[in-house]
Design a protein around this motif. Structure first.
Motif, PDB file in Angstrom:
ATOM      1  N   ASN A  75      17.787   6.159 -44.754  1.00 54.16           N
ATOM      2  CA  ASN A  75      16.384   5.892 -45.048  1.00 54.16           C
ATOM      3  C   ASN A  75      15.892   4.800 -44.110  1.00 54.16           C
ATOM      4  O   ASN A  75      16.640   3.883 -43.768  1.00 54.16           O
ATOM      5  N   PHE A  76      14.647   4.896 -43.707  1.00 57.78           N
ATOM      6  CA  PHE A  76      14.042   3.889 -42.842  1.00 57.78           C
ATOM      7  C   PHE A  76      12.903   3.193 -43.586  1.00 57.78           C
ATOM      8  O   PHE A  76      12.135   3.843 -44.301  1.00 57.78           O
ATOM      9  N   LEU A  77      12.813   1.883 -43.423  1.00 57.76           N
ATOM     10  CA  LEU A  77      11.707   1.137 -44.023  1.00 57.76           C
ATOM     11  C   LEU A  77      11.195   0.110 -43.029  1.00 57.76           C
ATOM     12  O   LEU A  77      11.981  -0.598 -42.392  1.00 57.76           O
ATOM     13  N   PHE A  78       9.868   0.054 -42.896  1.00 58.17           N
ATOM     14  CA  PHE A  78       9.272  -0.927 -41.994  1.00 58.17           C
ATOM     15  C   PHE A  78       7.955  -1.437 -42.562  1.00 58.17           C
ATOM     16  O   PHE A  78       7.384  -0.867 -43.491  1.00 58.17           O
ATOM     17  N   PHE A  79       7.486  -2.548 -42.003  1.00 59.67           N
ATOM     18  CA  PHE A  79       6.216  -3.159 -42.379  1.00 59.67           C
ATOM     19  C   PHE A  79       5.260  -3.100 -41.187  1.00 59.67           C
ATOM     20  O   PHE A  79       5.693  -3.206 -40.031  1.00 59.67           O
ATOM     21  N   ILE A  80       3.969  -2.981 -41.475  1.00 52.03           N
ATOM     22  CA  ILE A  80       2.936  -3.245 -40.480  1.00 52.03           C
ATOM     23  C   ILE A  80       2.100  -4.390 -41.032  1.00 52.03           C
ATOM     24  O   ILE A  80       1.340  -4.219 -41.986  1.00 52.03           O
ATOM     25  N   ASN A  81       2.270  -5.558 -40.445  1.00 54.12           N
ATOM     26  CA  ASN A  81       1.596  -6.760 -40.939  1.00 54.12           C
ATOM     27  C   ASN A  81       0.398  -7.154 -40.086  1.00 54.12           C
ATOM     28  O   ASN A  81      -0.645  -7.544 -40.596  1.00 54.12           O
ATOM     29  N   ARG A  82       0.555  -7.082 -38.767  1.00 56.43           N
ATOM     30  CA  ARG A  82      -0.490  -7.595 -37.888  1.00 56.43           C
ATOM     31  C   ARG A  82      -1.656  -6.608 -37.800  1.00 56.43           C
ATOM     32  O   ARG A  82      -1.537  -5.442 -38.191  1.00 56.43           O
ATOM     33  N   LYS A  83      -2.771  -7.099 -37.276  1.00 50.45           N
ATOM     34  CA  LYS A  83      -3.925  -6.238 -37.091  1.00 50.45           C
ATOM     35  C   LYS A  83      -3.660  -5.271 -35.948  1.00 50.45           C
ATOM     36  O   LYS A  83      -3.381  -5.678 -34.820  1.00 50.45           O
ATOM     37  N   THR A  84      -3.732  -3.988 -36.236  1.00 46.21           N
ATOM     38  CA  THR A  84      -3.520  -2.962 -35.221  1.00 46.21           C
ATOM     39  C   THR A  84      -4.661  -1.957 -35.282  1.00 46.21           C
ATOM     40  O   THR A  84      -5.430  -1.920 -36.232  1.00 46.21           O
ATOM     41  N   THR A  85      -4.737  -1.122 -34.272  1.00 51.33           N
ATOM     42  CA  THR A  85      -5.759  -0.074 -34.274  1.00 51.33           C
ATOM     43  C   THR A  85      -5.269   1.107 -35.100  1.00 51.33           C
ATOM     44  O   THR A  85      -4.061   1.302 -35.302  1.00 51.33           O
ATOM     45  N   ALA A  86      -6.210   1.910 -35.568  1.00 53.07           N
ATOM     46  CA  ALA A  86      -5.858   3.129 -36.289  1.00 53.07           C
ATOM     47  C   ALA A  86      -5.035   4.052 -35.386  1.00 53.07           C
ATOM     48  O   ALA A  86      -4.116   4.731 -35.845  1.00 53.07           O
ATOM     49  N   GLU A  87      -5.348   4.035 -34.108  1.00 52.11           N
ATOM     50  CA  GLU A  87      -4.628   4.882 -33.152  1.00 52.11           C
ATOM     51  C   GLU A  87      -3.154   4.495 -33.073  1.00 52.11           C
ATOM     52  O   GLU A  87      -2.271   5.353 -33.048  1.00 52.11           O
TER      53      GLU A  87
END
Length: 294
Positions: free
Chosen positions: A230-242
């Protein structure tokens, strides 16, 4: 030493600007510096004192008396408030304020004492949700608004990382009974406090973990893909929808035999990827672990 406008001072202490001006005029609350255009500025010492006043007034003390007390006695009053208070929300606000104070002053003693008090009083999950997350969110907002420096932010985040790492080192190794979990942050993601805490939760739930940490390139994940991972990650910083869309697409297609879990703190969360599950909060993740064999 940092300088804060009255607007910044108000945001950090929680005292509204009208109240600050009233207290200054009536009680000599603080004596900010003034520019040639009469703009108030406050330094770190004043900000630290303002945080303490805010806590104590919230807990029933009179500002007219507090302004006459020395710092040592203000600290004693805050400690007594912590000991005597039966209101968990009040205690949480005090602890959050003390962590922020430690970051503003780079005070290791305040950090350690506050951390130890929290750990002794709370279960680790409550501490994480109610104290650490709120502290880090406030610190991040202050940093993004240029009200504190990166050094202040690094002080608090690195100290928390060290504490979580120490707890991880005490966790016993386990035999493989479940699928392994690969924990990572995508490219240009460096704030891994939440990822480390997830590592701790998985270990306590007897899961095997492969910890890759910060700034992991998506291509490197392909070397460890299999249907028992299983893989788990976070997206915390401001990023583009793209960016988010492309990342989800790459992972979903190239790790198609694996289950992928993501905690995405952005407004845009890609959907309709069959093997990717978005998790809203840590409680949902814990429930997921308890209810399934993943």
């Amino acid at each position: 030493m940092s300088q804060y406008t009255i607007d910044q001072f108000s945001k950090i202490t929680g005292l509204n600007k009208i109240l600050i001006r009233t207290w200054e005029n009536r009680y000599n609350f603080l004596t900010p510096k003034r520019s040639t255009t009469n703009i108030r500025t406050y330094d770190d010492y004043m900000l630290n004192k303002g945080i303490k006043y805010s806590i104590l007034v919230e807990n029933g003390h009179k500002i007219s008396k507090l302004v006459n007390y020395k710092d040592e006695y203000l600290n004693e009053l805050i400690e007594k408030t912590l000991i005597n208070s039966n209101n968990s929300e009040q205690k949480e606000q005090i602890y959050i304020s003390k962590f922020i104070e430690s970051a503003l002053l780079f005070d290791q003693e305040i950090f350690n004492k506050t951390y130890n008090s929290c750990i002794n009083e709370m279960v680790i999950i409550s501490f994480y949700k109610n104290i650490l997350i709120k502290t880090m969110n406030k610190i991040s907002i202050l940093y993004l608004n240029n009200e504190i420096t990166s050094a202040n932010e690094h002080f608090i985040s690195e100290n928390i990382r060290i504490k979580i790492a120490q707890k991880l080192a005490k966790e016993n190794e386990i035999e493989e009974k479940h699928n392994s979990w690969v924990l990572f942050l995508p490219e240009n993601e460096f704030h891994d406090v939440s990822l480390l805490f997830t590592y701790l939760i998985l270990k306590r739930n007897k899961r095997n973990v492969i910890y890759l940490g910060q700034n992991t390139t998506r291509e490197s994940l392909l070397k460890i893909k299999n249907n028992k991972t299983n893989f788990l990650f976070f997206i915390n910083r401001k990023t583009t929808a793209e960016f988010s869309e492309k990342l989800y697409y790459f992972l979903s297609n190239n790790l198609s035999k694996s289950k992928i879990f993501v905690i995405n703190n952005q407004n845009f969360i890609p959907k309709n990827f069959k093997n990717i599950t978005n998790i809203n909060c840590i409680d949902n993740f814990i429930d997921l672990l308890k209810s399934s064999k993943i």
